[in-house]
Design an enzyme around this catalytic site. Sequence first.
Site, PDB file in Angstrom:
ATOM      1  N   SER A 194       0.841  -1.190   0.000  1.00 29.78           N
ATOM      2  CA  SER A 194       0.000   0.000   0.000  1.00 29.78           C
ATOM      3  C   SER A 194       0.888   1.256   0.000  1.00 29.78           C
ATOM      4  O   SER A 194       1.836   1.331  -0.781  1.00 29.78           O
ATOM      5  CB  SER A 194      -0.935  -0.054   1.220  1.00 29.78           C
ATOM      6  OG  SER A 194      -1.941   0.909   1.135  1.00 29.78           O
TER       7      SER A 194
ATOM      8  N   ASP B 291      -8.235  -4.952  -6.627  1.00 28.02           N
ATOM      9  CA  ASP B 291      -7.802  -3.902  -5.691  1.00 28.02           C
ATOM     10  C   ASP B 291      -7.728  -2.557  -6.422  1.00 28.02           C
ATOM     11  O   ASP B 291      -7.086  -2.442  -7.473  1.00 28.02           O
ATOM     12  CB  ASP B 291      -6.425  -4.286  -5.126  1.00 28.02           C
ATOM     13  CG  ASP B 291      -5.941  -3.314  -4.060  1.00 28.02           C
ATOM     14  OD1 ASP B 291      -6.719  -2.432  -3.653  1.00 28.02           O
ATOM     15  OD2 ASP B 291      -4.778  -3.450  -3.640  1.00 28.02           O
TER      16      ASP B 291
ATOM     17  N   HIS C  28      -7.605  -5.432  -0.829  1.00 26.47           N
ATOM     18  CA  HIS C  28      -6.372  -4.668  -0.654  1.00 26.47           C
ATOM     19  C   HIS C  28      -5.444  -5.287   0.400  1.00 26.47           C
ATOM     20  O   HIS C  28      -4.261  -4.952   0.466  1.00 26.47           O
ATOM     21  CB  HIS C  28      -6.718  -3.232  -0.254  1.00 26.47           C
ATOM     22  CG  HIS C  28      -5.529  -2.330  -0.139  1.00 26.47           C
ATOM     23  ND1 HIS C  28      -4.620  -2.157  -1.160  1.00 26.47           N
ATOM     24  CD2 HIS C  28      -5.081  -1.574   0.889  1.00 26.47           C
ATOM     25  CE1 HIS C  28      -3.674  -1.314  -0.772  1.00 26.47           C
ATOM     26  NE2 HIS C  28      -3.924  -0.953   0.469  1.00 26.47           N
TER      27      HIS C  28
END
Lengths: 473, 473
Positions: free
Chosen positions: A284, A340, A377
Amino acid sequence: MALSTMIYNHLPTSQPIIMNKLSKIHGLAHQQVVLDQPKTKTFNRVSSPTESLSHLLHLHLETPPRTQTHQINWNSYGEEKLSTPTTSPKEVIAQNWRDMHASSNWDNLLDPLHPWLRREIIKYGEFAQATYDAFDFDSHSEYCGSCRYNRHKLFETLGLSRNGYKVSKYIYAMSHVNMPQWLERSKLVDTWSKDSNWMGYVAVSDEEETRRIGRRDIVVAWRGTVAPTEWYEDLQWKLEPYGHGMLRYNKSSASEQVIKEVTRLVELYREKGEDVSLTVTGHSLGGALALLNAYEAASTIPNLPVSVISFGAPRVGNIAFRDELHQLGVKTFRVVTKQDVVPWMPGPVYTHVGAELKLDVHSSPYLKRGLNWPGFHSLETYLHLVDGFVSTTSTFREDARRDVALVNKACDMLVDELRIPHCWYQLANKGLVCNAHGRWVKPKRDPEDIPSPHMQENINVHALEARMQTQDK
Amino acid sequence: MALSTMIYNHLPTSQPIIMNKLSKIHGLAHQQVVLDQPKTKTFNRVSSPTESLSHLLHLHLETPPRTQTHQINWNSYGEEKLSTPTTSPKEVIAQNWRDMHASSNWDNLLDPLHPWLRREIIKYGEFAQATYDAFDFDSHSEYCGSCRYNRHKLFETLGLSRNGYKVSKYIYAMSHVNMPQWLERSKLVDTWSKDSNWMGYVAVSDEEETRRIGRRDIVVAWRGTVAPTEWYEDLQWKLEPYGHGMLRYNKSSASEQVIKEVTRLVELYREKGEDVSLTVTGHSLGGALALLNAYEAASTIPNLPVSVISFGAPRVGNIAFRDELHQLGVKTFRVVTKQDVVPWMPGPVYTHVGAELKLDVHSSPYLKRGLNWPGFHSLETYLHLVDGFVSTTSTFREDARRDVALVNKACDMLVDELRIPHCWYQLANKGLVCNAHGRWVKPKRDPEDIPSPHMQENINVHALEARMQTQDK
């Protein structure tokens, strides 16, 4: 036998990847996986009527074929699976480490995914996952925003000692700009540090792992965030003027701390005549930081092989940035899932760089169908999908060994048949313990686990080195 | 010295209670607490300008005066409080037990609250709390809806052994009617029981406690629900035709199971020439069930002193029901908080019965201000407020010993200064454990903790009795 010729003997087939719909819509120039083996009959797939029709209409150019998942007998699942090891014996990759570390940008290793490379990717992903698992999110804790364990026992506590690395330094960051949703802050007045957060760590391979992987590997793992939508707009304009001290701690930016430590380690091991590599990883936002940090490291330290393994990272930088990375020789390996949305952030002016491994949540028979943004995610979802990935045309790997239960640590993705609760990664009674008087109290941290970033600055390098040498033997 | 004359020597004053606003709005005929001591100057209160103005305008007739809470020095709170015992030495109440058990309907014991009665109320409240703490809410568990521990170790596991009771029987219920939101159901097919839930238990005082309290006390504790708004409309019409088998298990209604067990115990101890009492307790819906169950017990077993101690219970039955309870001699003690809406359910056709102890969330300096329905209704909030209650005109008891942290077990009511996380009562990793292979699995229950309600029906009464006798010695 050369690596590129030996990697397919365990796999029946694969087909050229087809650029998927989204990338066409966005008009992005993704680096495509190049396949060099001959086309053969598709293995182990059942064509549905819809799929046949789609083929007939050449619609398969727009939508990639959905892999058929193998059937699982849930009734006997427990007995079969739960008493098997979660890892395979490690292969010695000392002779091939430059391929694994991307000297040729992972050409021919991605589709099908080479099993040795798979294990390396999962290793780095677990290093990134550790930054979440050990982070103190408790806003009622005076140590909120710190790492719950000191660096000497981080891997042991999280069960990662088997990866054969030792943590040499913790990274702390302080926010001088407004990223209010990202840094965790204690509700208390008297905290270990007002505005700083633990951002990750630097680790080095030990003697045994160094022998296996053929070089001394330095890892930098950056913590990301679990709520990406909250920061991505901020990020968009803050990452552009990179080097501006976005995340600073104690007059030394997080990146400066890392560069200093990596430089020290590189010099130390080069003096001993060892090959040294740097692998920067993150999930991320941590993946975006990893890329920026790798860029800085490659600019600062000459002739250091630098690669980035990122998971679900948003895009960073423009085409000029990509070209500069390329020129510096920084190799980037991006793991994304089709479902995602974070890798599509912050917007089309940015471009992705490097090789890409694109996974499909629908490929796993263990995962629920249906929209689930946090689940799509989640880094654990990524690691599960990497573990099961064979090729873009094959089904989920039946002999995947990674513990499936890990997926639900912090989300709700596993099918009910597995009987794994969602978001199960939690402390007993949120860390409260019942004292001798029968009162529920927050125990004092072990003194050695109390974060003291200021002291770290004056760490005795030789003492550390001596300790690591001793522990290795 | 008679009990009614000795109870005030520790307290400076109290004042007649003023019927509060809500009860006027609803036009209900609540049983008021009667006070017989002379009015004296209000103790330990600071009048604010607003309050003075309110007095001037006689508004205090509509809104009861807010008790001023004592100031707490949070900085030194930890050291001061956390190393003190949570309970006081137990007084012998053998001579006064009929007063405590409501022979005179607790007249003169409520405002101020007699400290001996306070401890008894908390004891029964803890018995009710145990039905939540031990309940398996995990819908991924095959034992969802059962008690997590067998009855021999329930109190020990929850730290309630000090109360001096032993569990003699578990109560199970099966829903034959639609109360879908109340019974917890496993998502799995192969569960311990399809439609049944653990509803509570029957327990008996041991030899030592029996000596202290002057009689053999049988307790029935009924589990309630943590989400009352979901069931109260259902409840409204389902409780009316009481005895209709609302909650049945295995061809024997929950109430029938209890009556059978209580009858057995009463006969057993009466044969030994002992005084015997029955105290039925419960929170929320459990409090409503307690009242209905007490009614049935008093109707079935002659000359048995029966009392009900309920917490945050909705109203049950109409005026005719109240009169019948009165005629049977069933004494009811209702603990409510001003801020909790559940005691106002299901609607004005129902009436409350018995004595009432009305608590004020605002009286405690440990609790947050602001709306918090789950927190207002939580049984642990109730027990905290009982522990701190002195009288309607006094401040929160400064020497209250009950562990304040318990309040936040399943809600978010404590002020931040206490540093207690909200909803902290949870299992490590939701009960998953890492097995020898490194896999996270749900461990098998100890065979003795696997619920087997069918077997209970054929339990060997004499064997049980022999075991209880042995354990007492």
